[in-house]
Design a protein around this motif. Sequence first.
Motif, PDB file in Angstrom:
ATOM      1  N   THR A 141       0.748  -1.129  -0.025  1.00 42.62           N
ATOM      2  CA  THR A 141      -0.133  -0.002   0.165  1.00 42.62           C
ATOM      3  C   THR A 141       0.945   1.481  -0.045  1.00 42.62           C
ATOM      4  O   THR A 141       0.423   2.091  -0.592  1.00 42.62           O
ATOM      5  N   ARG A 142       1.804   1.342   0.710  1.00 42.43           N
ATOM      6  CA  ARG A 142       2.579   2.572   0.834  1.00 42.43           C
ATOM      7  C   ARG A 142       3.382   3.012  -0.500  1.00 42.43           C
ATOM      8  O   ARG A 142       4.072   4.046  -0.351  1.00 42.43           O
ATOM      9  N   ILE A 153      -6.676   3.220   1.510  1.00 43.66           N
ATOM     10  CA  ILE A 153      -7.036   3.830   2.697  1.00 43.66           C
ATOM     11  C   ILE A 153      -8.447   3.700   2.973  1.00 43.66           C
ATOM     12  O   ILE A 153      -8.927   3.299   4.164  1.00 43.66           O
ATOM     13  N   ALA A 154      -9.140   3.952   1.852  1.00 46.54           N
ATOM     14  CA  ALA A 154     -10.786   4.048   1.888  1.00 46.54           C
ATOM     15  C   ALA A 154     -11.250   2.725   2.365  1.00 46.54           C
ATOM     16  O   ALA A 154     -12.111   2.476   2.930  1.00 46.54           O
ATOM     17  N   GLY A 155     -10.704   1.733   1.545  1.00 47.35           N
ATOM     18  CA  GLY A 155     -10.978   0.318   2.108  1.00 47.35           C
ATOM     19  C   GLY A 155     -10.881  -0.208   3.462  1.00 47.35           C
ATOM     20  O   GLY A 155     -11.640  -0.629   4.034  1.00 47.35           O
ATOM     21  N   GLU A 156      -9.764   0.240   4.019  1.00 50.10           N
ATOM     22  CA  GLU A 156      -9.283   0.048   5.476  1.00 50.10           C
ATOM     23  C   GLU A 156     -10.542   0.617   6.232  1.00 50.10           C
ATOM     24  O   GLU A 156     -11.050   0.094   7.111  1.00 50.10           O
TER      25      GLU A 156
ATOM     26  N   LEU B 130      10.705   5.957  18.512  1.00 45.20           N
ATOM     27  CA  LEU B 130      11.287   5.508  17.564  1.00 45.20           C
ATOM     28  C   LEU B 130      10.522   4.875  16.169  1.00 45.20           C
ATOM     29  O   LEU B 130      10.943   3.950  15.757  1.00 45.20           O
ATOM     30  N   GLN B 131       9.585   5.502  16.316  1.00 44.93           N
ATOM     31  CA  GLN B 131       8.628   5.114  15.163  1.00 44.93           C
ATOM     32  C   GLN B 131       9.058   4.780  13.662  1.00 44.93           C
ATOM     33  O   GLN B 131       9.041   3.700  13.116  1.00 44.93           O
ATOM     34  N   PRO B 132      10.124   5.551  13.191  1.00 45.91           N
ATOM     35  CA  PRO B 132      10.628   5.042  11.817  1.00 45.91           C
ATOM     36  C   PRO B 132      11.393   3.874  11.957  1.00 45.91           C
ATOM     37  O   PRO B 132      11.280   2.932  10.863  1.00 45.91           O
ATOM     38  N   TRP B 133      12.080   3.702  12.957  1.00 46.62           N
ATOM     39  CA  TRP B 133      12.949   2.211  13.155  1.00 46.62           C
ATOM     40  C   TRP B 133      11.941   1.222  13.215  1.00 46.62           C
ATOM     41  O   TRP B 133      12.103   0.165  12.270  1.00 46.62           O
ATOM     42  N   PHE B 134      10.739   1.386  14.055  1.00 50.89           N
ATOM     43  CA  PHE B 134       9.984   0.132  14.405  1.00 50.89           C
ATOM     44  C   PHE B 134       9.267  -0.224  12.752  1.00 50.89           C
ATOM     45  O   PHE B 134       9.010  -1.424  12.552  1.00 50.89           O
ATOM     46  N   ARG B 199       0.109   4.912  12.119  1.00 50.34           N
ATOM     47  CA  ARG B 199       0.078   6.268  13.069  1.00 50.34           C
ATOM     48  C   ARG B 199      -0.793   7.330  12.621  1.00 50.34           C
ATOM     49  O   ARG B 199      -1.414   8.035  13.128  1.00 50.34           O
ATOM     50  N   TRP B 200      -0.752   7.140  11.315  1.00 55.57           N
ATOM     51  CA  TRP B 200      -1.707   8.249  10.555  1.00 55.57           C
ATOM     52  C   TRP B 200      -3.080   8.406  11.085  1.00 55.57           C
ATOM     53  O   TRP B 200      -3.689   9.276  11.306  1.00 55.57           O
ATOM     54  N   LYS B 201      -3.520   6.912  11.125  1.00 53.58           N
ATOM     55  CA  LYS B 201      -4.848   6.858  11.499  1.00 53.58           C
ATOM     56  C   LYS B 201      -5.434   7.377  13.022  1.00 53.58           C
ATOM     57  O   LYS B 201      -6.276   8.204  13.108  1.00 53.58           O
ATOM     58  N   TYR B 202      -4.569   6.947  13.976  1.00 56.60           N
ATOM     59  CA  TYR B 202      -4.649   7.286  15.482  1.00 56.60           C
ATOM     60  C   TYR B 202      -4.409   8.897  15.384  1.00 56.60           C
ATOM     61  O   TYR B 202      -5.182   9.599  16.465  1.00 56.60           O
ATOM     62  N   ARG B 203      -3.392   9.554  14.732  1.00 56.41           N
ATOM     63  CA  ARG B 203      -3.141  10.527  14.919  1.00 56.41           C
ATOM     64  C   ARG B 203      -4.306  11.570  14.332  1.00 56.41           C
ATOM     65  O   ARG B 203      -4.758  12.577  14.958  1.00 56.41           O
TER      66      ARG B 203
END
Lengths: 233, 233
Positions: A141-142, A153-156, B130-134, B199-203
């Motif tokens: 996806t990314r 994203i819409a699907g999710e 450390l989000q980018p690394w995870f 992260r995008w979703k929760y943000r």
Amino acid sequence: MDLKSFEKQVAVSTADICREIFESRSHSIKIKKEPVAVRNLVRIFKATLKLANQKGFHAMSLRDLCAESGMSMGGLYAYFKNKEELLTLIQEQGRAIVARVLGDQLAGIDDAAQALDMAIRSHLYLSEVLQPWFFFSYMETRFFHAEEGKRAIAGELQTEAIFAGILQKGIASAGFAIPDPLLVAAAIKALLQDWYLKRWKYRRRNISVEAYGDFVISMVRAYGAGQTAKGEK
Amino acid sequence: MDLKSFEKQVAVSTADICREIFESRSHSIKIKKEPVAVRNLVRIFKATLKLANQKGFHAMSLRDLCAESGMSMGGLYAYFKNKEELLTLIQEQGRAIVARVLGDQLAGIDDAAQALDMAIRSHLYLSEVLQPWFFFSYMETRFFHAEEGKRAIAGELQTEAIFAGILQKGIASAGFAIPDPLLVAAAIKALLQDWYLKRWKYRRRNISVEAYGDFVISMVRAYGAGQTAKGEK
DNA sequence: GTCTATACAACGATAGAC
DNA sequence: GTCTATCGTTGTATAGAC
């Protein structure tokens, strides 16, 4: 509803939808005979999912795809004009199958508790049968470009909204109480995704789809019950 | 334990570990002055994670990396002998930071309920900082070669085992009853991973790390309570 | 309708100037 | 210690034989 019936339904849908794709794209697909085209589309999709899930869609070269699908360079380019369009085709096919099969399953269920069971189990069974596509879709996806990315994203958010809706309904009908339906819906999605993203783990531990489905449902139920208990204090 | 203290701890650890990497690899790294090398390693890691998380590690060209890091082709190759070693370096650095910070947090907690809280929140806070690394580590695992791949799987199973251990202990000390600790541990992992993968979703929904942590904990507690209730019938 | 041969661009990696 | 120039390889895409 069991796994076997899902397998049959998906098998039929796959051929159907390849036929529909062939018809809707007859202007850009250079092959004219339907049986040949459908057979090759199925082959191309299968080979692409296999290779892309091993090494990534970007790292999969079209030479690799030739070898895996048993077709030639020129042969492949009769079905899409570039690599990106192949990706679009695969997404289109997967989404169509999912929409069709889930639509069939969830139609006409009113009781919230029953709907929750059905929605969770249907998703799980479907992702079991179509695991390669679900895995591909999640992992790639990314890298999608603008339009395809939005669709993903819409699907999710859409499947999440379905769960949230059922939970909301559950509150109304007093079967269970959940203060944050959207958050629980997100958690359900995460658990369902874990099933097809880490299949190796669950297989290694001999956990069946059915058992995992039971677990997810009992998790959500327990959370609902806990919140009720708190609220009733 | 709050997010701010994690930020500080991680910042200190990052520089420390880059220094350690420089020392342990002084034979293969062509740069001899420590301050220069550490500064450049930090720059390279940051730039790589940014680009690789956008377009994938394989799709990220070293020319892209030159532009993003502000270094030249030759400059980069003073720190690793090929692209794959760069990946190894990043994994090594991330794992070391995680081990150090989590080790500090979880040391000397005996009570199972408290340990569960601590483990969940620590993981969550750490993955936030450390989000980018995870994210990188999760998404690129499947492309790793033999050794690095095994390490990644071992890491997944190890943190899962920590959770399973705490849950098992919880059963023994009768605080909560969970019939399938490993399955619940897997679920906890899935929920924690969802936080840094989406992260995008929760943000977008304005859900804070703290709130999400509370949610995950209450989910597990509710499941434990539900199982107790059943068992006591 | 399918295949082989090939054009052209971009990649990782290195050697040598500064 | 860092940069520029360049090599050989591999990628996507197409043109034309069969």
